[in-house]
Enzyme design. Structure first.
Site, mmCIF file in Angstrom:
data_model
loop_
_atom_site.group_PDB
_atom_site.id
_atom_site.type_symbol
_atom_site.label_atom_id
_atom_site.label_comp_id
_atom_site.label_asym_id
_atom_site.label_seq_id
_atom_site.Cartn_x
_atom_site.Cartn_y
_atom_site.Cartn_z
ATOM 1 N N LEU A 283 48.007 -35.925 66.283
ATOM 2 C CA LEU A 283 47.178 -36.745 66.703
ATOM 3 C C LEU A 283 46.057 -37.238 65.804
ATOM 4 C CD1 LEU A 283 46.783 -34.925 70.162
ATOM 5 C CD2 LEU A 283 47.979 -37.203 69.760
ATOM 6 N N MET A 284 45.626 -36.296 64.793
ATOM 7 C CA MET A 284 44.703 -36.557 63.808
ATOM 8 C C MET A 284 45.298 -37.486 62.780
ATOM 9 S SD MET A 284 43.003 -32.662 63.499
ATOM 10 C CE MET A 284 41.786 -33.178 62.331
ATOM 11 N N LYS A 360 35.304 -34.057 70.486
ATOM 12 C CA LYS A 360 34.727 -35.158 70.088
ATOM 13 C C LYS A 360 35.889 -36.227 69.861
ATOM 14 C CE LYS A 360 32.709 -37.525 66.063
ATOM 15 N NZ LYS A 360 31.750 -37.425 64.936
ATOM 16 N N ASP A 365 35.719 -43.964 63.184
ATOM 17 C CA ASP A 365 34.148 -43.953 62.958
ATOM 18 C C ASP A 365 33.776 -44.836 61.701
ATOM 19 O OD1 ASP A 365 31.564 -43.441 62.550
ATOM 20 O OD2 ASP A 365 31.615 -41.291 62.354
ATOM 21 N N SER A 370 25.255 -49.025 61.041
ATOM 22 C CA SER A 370 24.992 -48.289 60.069
ATOM 23 C C SER A 370 26.204 -47.728 59.469
ATOM 24 C CB SER A 370 24.098 -46.799 60.304
ATOM 25 O OG SER A 370 23.180 -47.171 61.284
ATOM 26 N N LYS A 372 29.593 -47.283 57.002
ATOM 27 C CA LYS A 372 29.724 -46.193 56.135
ATOM 28 C C LYS A 372 30.406 -46.990 54.916
ATOM 29 C CE LYS A 372 31.827 -42.352 58.930
ATOM 30 N NZ LYS A 372 30.676 -41.257 58.363
ATOM 31 N N ASP A 383 38.555 -38.718 63.191
ATOM 32 C CA ASP A 383 37.062 -38.225 63.712
ATOM 33 C C ASP A 383 37.327 -38.150 65.224
ATOM 34 O OD1 ASP A 383 34.444 -37.591 63.231
ATOM 35 O OD2 ASP A 383 33.651 -39.580 63.958
ATOM 36 N N ASP A 442 25.649 -43.947 62.746
ATOM 37 C CA ASP A 442 26.668 -43.166 62.308
ATOM 38 C C ASP A 442 26.503 -41.756 62.848
ATOM 39 O OD1 ASP A 442 29.000 -42.575 61.208
ATOM 40 O OD2 ASP A 442 28.109 -42.532 58.931
ATOM 41 N N GLU A 444 27.150 -40.578 65.764
ATOM 42 C CA GLU A 444 27.429 -40.982 66.993
ATOM 43 C C GLU A 444 27.924 -40.034 67.783
ATOM 44 O OE1 GLU A 444 29.297 -41.228 64.299
ATOM 45 O OE2 GLU A 444 31.119 -40.423 65.247
ATOM 46 N N ARG A 446 27.417 -36.618 68.389
ATOM 47 C CA ARG A 446 26.516 -36.094 69.274
ATOM 48 C C ARG A 446 26.303 -36.623 70.811
ATOM 49 N NH1 ARG A 446 21.921 -35.562 64.708
ATOM 50 N NH2 ARG A 446 24.070 -35.272 63.634
#
Ligand code: BES
Ligand code: ZN
Ligand code: ZN
Length: 610
Positions: A283-284, A360, A365, A370, A372, A383, A442, A444, A446
């Site tokens: 999945l990652m 998460k 991401d 903002s 990257k 992510d 960025d 995000e 949390r």
């Protein structure tokens, strides 16, 4: 087809068709073979098993055909000079090959291409090596030839040393002998916080199975080396590859794995644990356009099909109705709609409080407004590592029949800089009612976590809550890939997790959850909390960033709930052979550790908070 000794195969005209199991008869050189009824019947042209008494009488026979599927392997043999044909089948090819060897049956070239390998271990014992029990047995079978060859090859038994030996027995034409390290240091290494014996077995076995795949073995039997579970893990983790998007010819050849002890319980446990981690890795690794929040839910639902896992997918309207304003503030910059995926597994008594796991799931991401820098931005497809490991834990738990109740909450969205994206300075309201000033888009992770965590606490009264998130780059800086950083309000829960990490080799390290960091987050111009904190150092640097992220999350956790936050950014990728039994790529860490933790935590009383 040519026989191994070079003579033309007298049965070259034989063809075998594979059909739907149990139905139409199978034609083989004029003989009819029936798969139905499935019970073996003996006689010419009948199904036999490798244990059928008729086969004991086979003195001179020749394999003329071998065909294998994943579940069944057939060998057609001609017996003596009669023109009778027997067809034998076995669930694993090693059983057939062993029989052929015992009965003096020569293998045809088709059978030979299905090469079978064996992994055996040797310990380092002072200046010499010693064979494991299994290697000792094999040595006997070869009349001491194994030992002779190992001495010629200057084997020492040191960890990961590896030698390939060919032609020792017809049953195993290729044997990988792997070093298991110091015989007298196979228990817990306290300085390293790891069970050395198990970790050595994972590492050594991984090297062995890889070497045998290199020489094109299609089946590999692995010895348990005293730690069958670790042996299964090492083998299955080492051979994993994510190449489903590549052309067939560039994919890794698949290898069927088995254990010299057969399908033992501990071996099977290791297989399930590795499968959980491998699901997380897949999945990652998947590109973000192949794994949007919607597709993540689809893929996980498909994977859980047939397992006792309840899957509930919440859509954007539901998320809105539940006032998850922090979560939605991240999702709004993307055209991909967010999802909240809930998974539930009940392996313990219904009155046993569950462990809640939150992961998460930012499927990409970009940083949002903002933005990257573009260098290595592709890695941010992972992510959703927390989400992936959470799914991996539930998957393995269900396969294992783990005695625990688990509830998973997975917020999924993209963090993109679309026209409707959240802007620095915007204030959003989380489900708990707290307001958050988003000064940096960025940070995000949390934001999506706190709504899922709050919701988890409302819907199930958990015995403990654990979240996993690729949350901060500071974690990469602090611990590198050596261990996952853990922030917790419960020393009792921490002890469980630490022990789990040393057993699985996928270690954890405790980090501070002090009020010192909370002050950074609550000092805010427009709202209750600030999402980056006021501790900004020079340039793009937030001193103690991983700790202040944990402090931010704590603002959404009930004081008396044992809670553990795992920042898994540092272990997201296995880049430079960090963990030797994992190939390069996304790691799926710490799936096995959390699984082990769940098992021991749910066996015990609810842990206390400090
Ligand atoms: N997803 C990242 C953290 C991350 C970084 C995970 C590297 C894995 C590997 C998180 O959302 C983030 O972007 N955090 C940054 C913010 C900073 C660049 C403004 C951080 O922690 O440094
Ligand atoms: Zn980010
Ligand atoms: Zn992120």
């Amino acid at each position: 087809m040519t026989l191994l000794d070079g003579r033309p195969d007298p049965f070259a005209r034989i063809t075998m068709q594979q059909r739907a199991p149990g139905r139409a008869p199978l034609a083989l050189n004029g003989w009819l073979f029936s798969e139905s009824p499935p019970r073996p019947r003996c006689g010419p042209g009948r199904w036999l098993t490798a244990r059928s008494p008729e086969l004991r009488e086979v003195q001179s026979a020749r394999t003329v055909l071998h065909q294998g599927t994943r579940t069944r392997h057939w060998i057609g043999i001609q017996v003596g000079s009669t023109n009778k044909m027997l067809l034998i089948r076995h669930r694993v090819p090693s059983g057939l090959l062993k029989f052929c060897h015992q009965a003096g049956v020569r293998l045809s070239s088709t059978a030979a291409t299905e090469k079978h390998g064996l992994v055996l271990g040797v310990y380092k014992d002072g200046d010499k090596y010693t064979l494991t029990e299994e290697a000792g047995k094999f040595n006997k079978k070869t009349g001491g030839r194994l030992d002779e060859l190992l001495q010629c090859a200057s084997v020492t038994g040191k960890l990961s040393e590896s030698r390939l030996l060919f032609g020792l027995t017809p049953e195993f034409p290729a044997v990988a002998v792997v070093g298991l390290g110091d015989r007298h240091r196979q228990d817990v290494d306290h300085a390293e916080d790891v069970h050395a014996g198990r970790e050595n077995v994972r590492t050594a076995v991984a090297g062995g199975v890889r070497a045998l795949r290199e020489v094109r073995c299609s089946h590999v039997t692995v010895e348990p080396a005293g730690e069958p579970e670790a042996s299964a893990e090492g083998a299955h983790l080492a051979l994993w590859a994510y190449d489903e998007l590549k052309a067939e010819k560039s994919r890794q050849k698949s290898v069927e794995l088995s254990c010299t002890d057969g399908d033992s319980e501990p071996w099977r446990r290791g297989v399930h644990r590795a499968a959980g981690q491998n699901l997380a890795r897949t999945l990652m690794e998947m590109p973000a356009n192949h794994l949007t929040p919607t597709l993540f839910c689809q893929r996980v639902s498909e994977t859980m099909a047939g397992l006792p896992v309840e899957v509930t997918i919440r859509d954007e309207a539901w998320i809105r109705q539940n006032n998850m304003g922090a979560f939605l503030s991240v999702a709004r910059g993307s055209v991909e709609p967010p999802r909240l995926l809930e998974l539930s597994y009940s392996g313990a008594a219904s009155d046993s409080a569950p462990l809640a796991i939150v992961g998460k799931g930012v499927t990409f991401d970009s940083g949002g407004i903002s933005l990257k820098p573009s260098n290595k931005m592709d890695k941010m497809r992972a992510d959703m590592g927390g989400a992936a490991c959470t799914a991996g834990v539930l998957y393995a738990a269900a396969r294992l029949g783990l005695a625990a109740n688990l509830r998973a909450f997975i917020p999924l969205c993209e963090n993109m800089p679309g026209g409707r994206a959240t802007k620095p300075g915007d204030v959003v309201t989380a489900m708990s009612g707290k307001t958050i000033q988003v000064d940096h888009t960025d940070f995000e992770g949390r934001l999506i976590l706190v709504d899922a965590m709050w919701y988890a606490q409302q819907v199930c009264k958990p015995r403990a809550m654990l979240d996993m998130a690729t949350l901060t780059y500071d974690m990469v800086v602090a611990l590198g890939s050596a261990a996952v950083g853990v922030f917790t309000n419960s020393t009792a829960a921490w002890r469980h997790l630490r022990a789990a990490g040393s057993a699985t080799g996928d270690r954890v390290w405790r980090m501070p959850l002090w009020r010192h960091y909370t002050n950074y987050m609550t000092d805010c111009e427009l709202a209750d909390l600030n999402n980056i904190g006021t501790m900004a150092g020079p340039g793009m640097c937030w001193p103690g960033g991983a700790c202040s992220a944990a402090a931010f999350l704590r603002e959404f956790v009930s004081e008396d709930l044992p809670w553990l936050h795992l920042d898994i950014a540092g272990t997201m990728e296995n880049s430079a052979d960090d963990v030797r039994y994992l190939p390069k790529g996304m790691s799926g860490r710490p799936t096995r550790t959390v699984l082990q933790f769940a098992e021991t935590l749910c066996r015990d009383e609810r842990p206390a908070t400090d």
